[in-house]
Scaffold this motif. Structure first.
Motif, PDB file in Angstrom:
ATOM      1  N   MET A 284       5.370  77.309   2.499  1.00 32.13           N
ATOM      2  CA  MET A 284       6.173  76.129   2.201  1.00 32.13           C
ATOM      3  C   MET A 284       5.231  74.996   1.818  1.00 32.13           C
ATOM      4  O   MET A 284       4.249  74.747   2.518  1.00 32.13           O
ATOM      5  CB  MET A 284       7.009  75.707   3.415  1.00 32.13           C
ATOM      6  CG  MET A 284       8.014  76.735   3.876  1.00 32.13           C
ATOM      7  SD  MET A 284       9.003  76.166   5.299  1.00 32.13           S
ATOM      8  CE  MET A 284       7.768  76.239   6.612  1.00 32.13           C
ATOM      9  N   ARG A 285       5.546  74.316   0.729  1.00 28.72           N
ATOM     10  CA  ARG A 285       4.754  73.159   0.298  1.00 28.72           C
ATOM     11  C   ARG A 285       5.608  71.905   0.446  1.00 28.72           C
ATOM     12  O   ARG A 285       6.787  71.900   0.079  1.00 28.72           O
ATOM     13  CB  ARG A 285       4.301  73.310  -1.146  1.00 28.72           C
ATOM     14  CG  ARG A 285       3.396  72.178  -1.634  1.00 28.72           C
ATOM     15  CD  ARG A 285       3.002  72.397  -3.094  1.00 28.72           C
ATOM     16  NE  ARG A 285       4.162  72.264  -3.971  1.00 28.72           N
ATOM     17  CZ  ARG A 285       4.585  71.124  -4.496  1.00 28.72           C
ATOM     18  NH1 ARG A 285       3.975  69.968  -4.189  1.00 28.72           N
ATOM     19  NH2 ARG A 285       5.634  71.098  -5.291  1.00 28.72           N
ATOM     20  N   VAL A 291       0.721  72.435   3.262  1.00 26.84           N
ATOM     21  CA  VAL A 291       1.221  73.800   3.154  1.00 26.84           C
ATOM     22  C   VAL A 291       1.410  74.377   4.551  1.00 26.84           C
ATOM     23  O   VAL A 291       0.525  74.267   5.408  1.00 26.84           O
ATOM     24  CB  VAL A 291       0.265  74.691   2.338  1.00 26.84           C
ATOM     25  CG1 VAL A 291       0.788  76.120   2.288  1.00 26.84           C
ATOM     26  CG2 VAL A 291       0.084  74.140   0.933  1.00 26.84           C
ATOM     27  N   TYR A 292       2.576  74.986   4.774  1.00 25.32           N
ATOM     28  CA  TYR A 292       2.902  75.689   6.012  1.00 25.32           C
ATOM     29  C   TYR A 292       3.154  77.163   5.681  1.00 25.32           C
ATOM     30  O   TYR A 292       3.606  77.498   4.585  1.00 25.32           O
ATOM     31  CB  TYR A 292       4.131  75.096   6.683  1.00 25.32           C
ATOM     32  CG  TYR A 292       3.942  73.705   7.255  1.00 25.32           C
ATOM     33  CD1 TYR A 292       3.773  73.521   8.629  1.00 25.32           C
ATOM     34  CD2 TYR A 292       3.953  72.588   6.429  1.00 25.32           C
ATOM     35  CE1 TYR A 292       3.596  72.244   9.162  1.00 25.32           C
ATOM     36  CE2 TYR A 292       3.782  71.320   6.947  1.00 25.32           C
ATOM     37  CZ  TYR A 292       3.605  71.152   8.316  1.00 25.32           C
ATOM     38  OH  TYR A 292       3.431  69.887   8.834  1.00 25.32           O
ATOM     39  N   SER A 293       2.883  78.000   6.681  1.00 22.02           N
ATOM     40  CA  SER A 293       3.158  79.431   6.521  1.00 22.02           C
ATOM     41  C   SER A 293       3.905  79.930   7.745  1.00 22.02           C
ATOM     42  O   SER A 293       3.784  79.365   8.840  1.00 22.02           O
ATOM     43  CB  SER A 293       1.858  80.224   6.339  1.00 22.02           C
ATOM     44  OG  SER A 293       1.029  80.109   7.468  1.00 22.02           O
ATOM     45  N   PHE A 294       4.685  80.995   7.561  1.00 20.63           N
ATOM     46  CA  PHE A 294       5.400  81.587   8.697  1.00 20.63           C
ATOM     47  C   PHE A 294       5.766  83.021   8.357  1.00 20.63           C
ATOM     48  O   PHE A 294       5.728  83.444   7.186  1.00 20.63           O
ATOM     49  CB  PHE A 294       6.643  80.772   9.065  1.00 20.63           C
ATOM     50  CG  PHE A 294       7.718  80.770   8.012  1.00 20.63           C
ATOM     51  CD1 PHE A 294       8.832  81.608   8.121  1.00 20.63           C
ATOM     52  CD2 PHE A 294       7.650  79.908   6.923  1.00 20.63           C
ATOM     53  CE1 PHE A 294       9.825  81.600   7.176  1.00 20.63           C
ATOM     54  CE2 PHE A 294       8.646  79.898   5.969  1.00 20.63           C
ATOM     55  CZ  PHE A 294       9.739  80.743   6.083  1.00 20.63           C
ATOM     56  N   LYS A 338       0.627  73.684  -6.277  1.00 25.21           N
ATOM     57  CA  LYS A 338       1.263  74.948  -6.613  1.00 25.21           C
ATOM     58  C   LYS A 338       0.986  75.979  -5.525  1.00 25.21           C
ATOM     59  O   LYS A 338      -0.106  75.998  -4.944  1.00 25.21           O
ATOM     60  CB  LYS A 338       0.752  75.498  -7.952  1.00 25.21           C
ATOM     61  CG  LYS A 338       0.876  74.537  -9.122  1.00 25.21           C
ATOM     62  CD  LYS A 338       2.336  74.277  -9.506  1.00 25.21           C
ATOM     63  CE  LYS A 338       2.404  73.356 -10.711  1.00 25.21           C
ATOM     64  NZ  LYS A 338       3.818  73.062 -11.099  1.00 25.21           N
ATOM     65  N   ILE A 339       1.976  76.841  -5.257  1.00 23.64           N
ATOM     66  CA  ILE A 339       1.809  77.928  -4.293  1.00 23.64           C
ATOM     67  C   ILE A 339       2.360  79.214  -4.899  1.00 23.64           C
ATOM     68  O   ILE A 339       3.243  79.186  -5.757  1.00 23.64           O
ATOM     69  CB  ILE A 339       2.524  77.634  -2.957  1.00 23.64           C
ATOM     70  CG1 ILE A 339       4.031  77.438  -3.174  1.00 23.64           C
ATOM     71  CG2 ILE A 339       1.912  76.424  -2.258  1.00 23.64           C
ATOM     72  CD1 ILE A 339       4.825  77.283  -1.881  1.00 23.64           C
ATOM     73  N   ALA A 340       1.821  80.348  -4.447  1.00 18.30           N
ATOM     74  CA  ALA A 340       2.289  81.653  -4.919  1.00 18.30           C
ATOM     75  C   ALA A 340       1.951  82.691  -3.866  1.00 18.30           C
ATOM     76  O   ALA A 340       0.954  82.560  -3.141  1.00 18.30           O
ATOM     77  CB  ALA A 340       1.651  82.017  -6.255  1.00 18.30           C
TER      78      ALA A 340
END
Length: 615
Positions: A284-285, A291-294, A338-340
């Motif tokens: 998640m941006r 930036v977060y991750s889960f 940007k995230i991917a």
């Protein structure tokens, strides 16, 4: 020598051969005793030998000619089969330089005749919907069909004349957000009894989707993040959160099970603006570049470093839910734009043009050299993109990142910081690929297991075009790449024209010959399930164009362009050539009597592909 020998051999099989054989095999006469007699004898023998050879040659030629005429020659076997004796001689077809075109019935009809691209753009406005193709084992691309494959683009009837905000496809399930922001689901993994898309999560004003192995991640316009199970049974039986209301003491339970995964420590004006998901993890941006991750799946906890949290495993995770969001603090000082995500790896890029990667590197999808002792990288690491332009005196800047499966892509713009005197400053746009490419998904024309160094994609690198509006040469950039599990599609940001709306009014600067045209779109990669859309099953390592999605309209246009010609004759004469598919860019048009801003978008999933009308 060979022809004479063959002719002699043929002569021995003619009716005259026995007599000739006896003539050549008679006993020699007695040798004369005197020198003069000997000389005369030699002359007679020489003349006799010459006459014999001449006779053999003449008879052999005559016998060969007779056998050829009668059709019994052994030498005729090497030639192609003769046409029937009664067949009429082939007519020499004169080349057609310019066939007579039928007269246009209106200005719009004239534009349809001139350009197939204009017709495609117009039909996308008149008939919005979803085209899908690829694997249908999960009843996703054709919910009402029992076919295992859909070989060419086919419309999903449920979405006819509907506009969508987003769509994501897997082989076993599909998910979409309609124009009102409600979630739609279908496919065998959702319900084997359901044969068409069904509304599930309503009233959340959703804007975008991401999917994992067994859950759907949805983002709302307010920045809320929802994690919804794919299975209809789990939605019915799982825990349902309480919904709130602006009326005090008034609340109720949701009709389906889901979890809210919005980070709890966001600033007052900060919200989530972008999401992306692999098979087990999601990123998640936020609006401030954090930036977060889960964990985005229910079956397995991410264990290949794709969360970007050093040392985080299922055994040592913090207390609470297993899918609680974690901020990736190692890139906190780099505002991410940007995230991917791929299946088990992640890419991010910041506003300064740097790219970072973390997660699984077993196929080189992080852009680092393979290390058997450290296959996974659990902290964001800088991809050395500047060395890709070493020795060119150009400054490189990453503009976007894309990922899917075990493959990654970077778009990079480069230019000289200080052009020489008299040299025109020019920016070059390139696309780089790395990772797994054995089925062609790198798009570089190569078939390779492990591409751990970024390699340039020729089809999308170093391209320029002339912009008539600005009277200058500009680089052709990529609008975006949609990367599936093993195939991809790229939409190019070439100069497009959609200025001619489907209306009876004409602007002052327009002529009857002005037409619309869209953006180029190319496909490549694994084609096991016909997901590339060529109608064939061979993999493609080089990006290629497809035929227009609406084949019926294209055939009708081709058949009516030339007066007095039918489709069969058009194909025979080479006059009915189909144009390539061009995707319609964003434009304000009228759909069903109302004004909307819409475009066509492409989505590559796991063995499936879709092109849909998006708002």
């Amino acid at each position: 020598m060979l022809s004479t020998r063959c002719a002699s051999r043929t002569a021995l099989h003619t009716p005259h051969a026995p007599r000739l054989y006896r003539h050549l095999s008679h006993r020699p006469r007695a040798r004369p005793q005197t020198r003069a007699a000997t000389h005369a004898y030699a002359q007679r023998r020489q003349q006799h030998f010459v006459r014999s050879i001449a006779t053999v040659a003449i008879l052999g030629t005559a016998a060969t000619a007779w056998q050829w005429y009668s059709g019994d020659s052994i030498f005729r076997e090497v030639h192609a089969e003769e046409p029937p004796k009664e067949q009429e001689p082939a007519r020499v077809q004169e080349p057609v330089f310019e066939a007579q075109r039928r007269a246009a019935t209106s200005t719009e009809d004239n534009r349809d005749i001139i350009s197939s691209q204009h017709l495609q753009v117009k039909r996308s406005w008149e008939n919005p919907g979803v085209y899908a193709w690829g694997s249908n084992s999960g009843r996703v691309v054709a919910p009402d069909s029992q076919s295992d494959f859909v070989k060419s683009p086919r419309r999903i009837p449920f979405f006819d004349n509907l506009l969508l905000r987003d769509i994501k496809l897997d082989r076993s399930f599909g998910a979409a957000i309609d124009e009102r922001g409600d979630l739609l689901q279908w496919g065998a993994a959702y319900s084997k009894e359901t044969t068409q898309p069904t509304h599930t999560l309503r009233g959340k004003n959703l804007t975008s989707l991401a999917i994992s192995r067994d859950r759907i991640i949805a983002l709302s316009s307010s920045g809320e993040v929802y994690s919804v199970p794919v299975s209809q049974e789990e939605q019915r039986t799982g825990p349902k959160p309480e919904t709130t209301s602006w009326i005090p003491f008034w609340g109720s339970s949701s009709n389906i099970s889901y979890r809210i995964r919005t980070p709890s420590n966001l600033n007052w004006s900060e919200r989530v603006t972008d999401i992306s998901s692999g098979l087990e993890h999601a990123l998640m941006r936020t609006s401030t570049g954090r930036v977060y991750s889960f964990a985005s799946g229910s079956q397995d906890f991410p264990g290949k470093g794709q969360l970007g949290i050093p040392g985080l495993l299922f055994q040592n995770r913090p207390e609470g839910a297993f899918d609680i969001p974690h901020e990736i603090t190692t890139i906190k000082g780099f505002p991410i734009s940007k995230i991917a995500t791929g299946d088990y790896h992640s890419l991010v890029s910041d506003e300064a043009g740097r790219a970072f990667a973390f997660g699984d590197n077993s196929a080189g999808q992080l852009g680092f050299d393979f290390n058997a002792e450290a296959v996974h990288v659990d902290a964001p690491s800088l991809i050395p993109t500047q060395r890709l332009y070493a020795g060119t005196a150009q400054q490189a800047s990453v503009t976007n990142v894309f990922a899917g499966g075990n493959t990654s892509f970077l778009t990079i713009e480069s230019s000289k910081p200080r052009p020489a005197a008299g040299e025109t400053e020019r920016t070059t746009a390139d696309t780089w690929a790395f990772g797994y490419g054995l089925t062609g998904q790198l798009g570089t024309g190569r078939w390779i297991h492990n591409q751990n160094q970024p390699v340039k994609v020729p089809a999308f690198s170093g391209l320029f075009e002339y912009d008539e509006g600005n009277s200058s040469v500009i680089p052709i950039r990529l609008a975006y790449i949609s990367v599936g599990a093993s195939h991809a599609a790229a939409v190019m940001d070439n100069v497009a024209s959609v200025a001619i709306a489907h209306t009876t009014r004409k602007a002052k600067h327009q002529t009857d010959n002005d037409v619309n045209w869209g953006r180029d779109i190319l496909f490549w990669g694994n084609n096991e399930f016909y997901q590339v859309g060529t109608g064939k099953r061979n993999n493609l390592s080089t990006p290629t164009y497809l035929q227009p999605l609406d084949q019926a309209a294209e055939a009708e246009r081709a058949a009516g362009v030339f007066a007095g010609l039918v489709p069969g004759k058009l194909a025979k004469d080479g006059l009915g050539e189909f144009h390539r598919f061009q995707i319609t860019p964003r434009q304000k048009v009228r759909v069903s009597g109302r004004s909307v801003v819409m475009e066509q978008r492409v989505e590559c999933g796991r063995g499936v592909t879709a092109v849909y009308s998006a708002v």
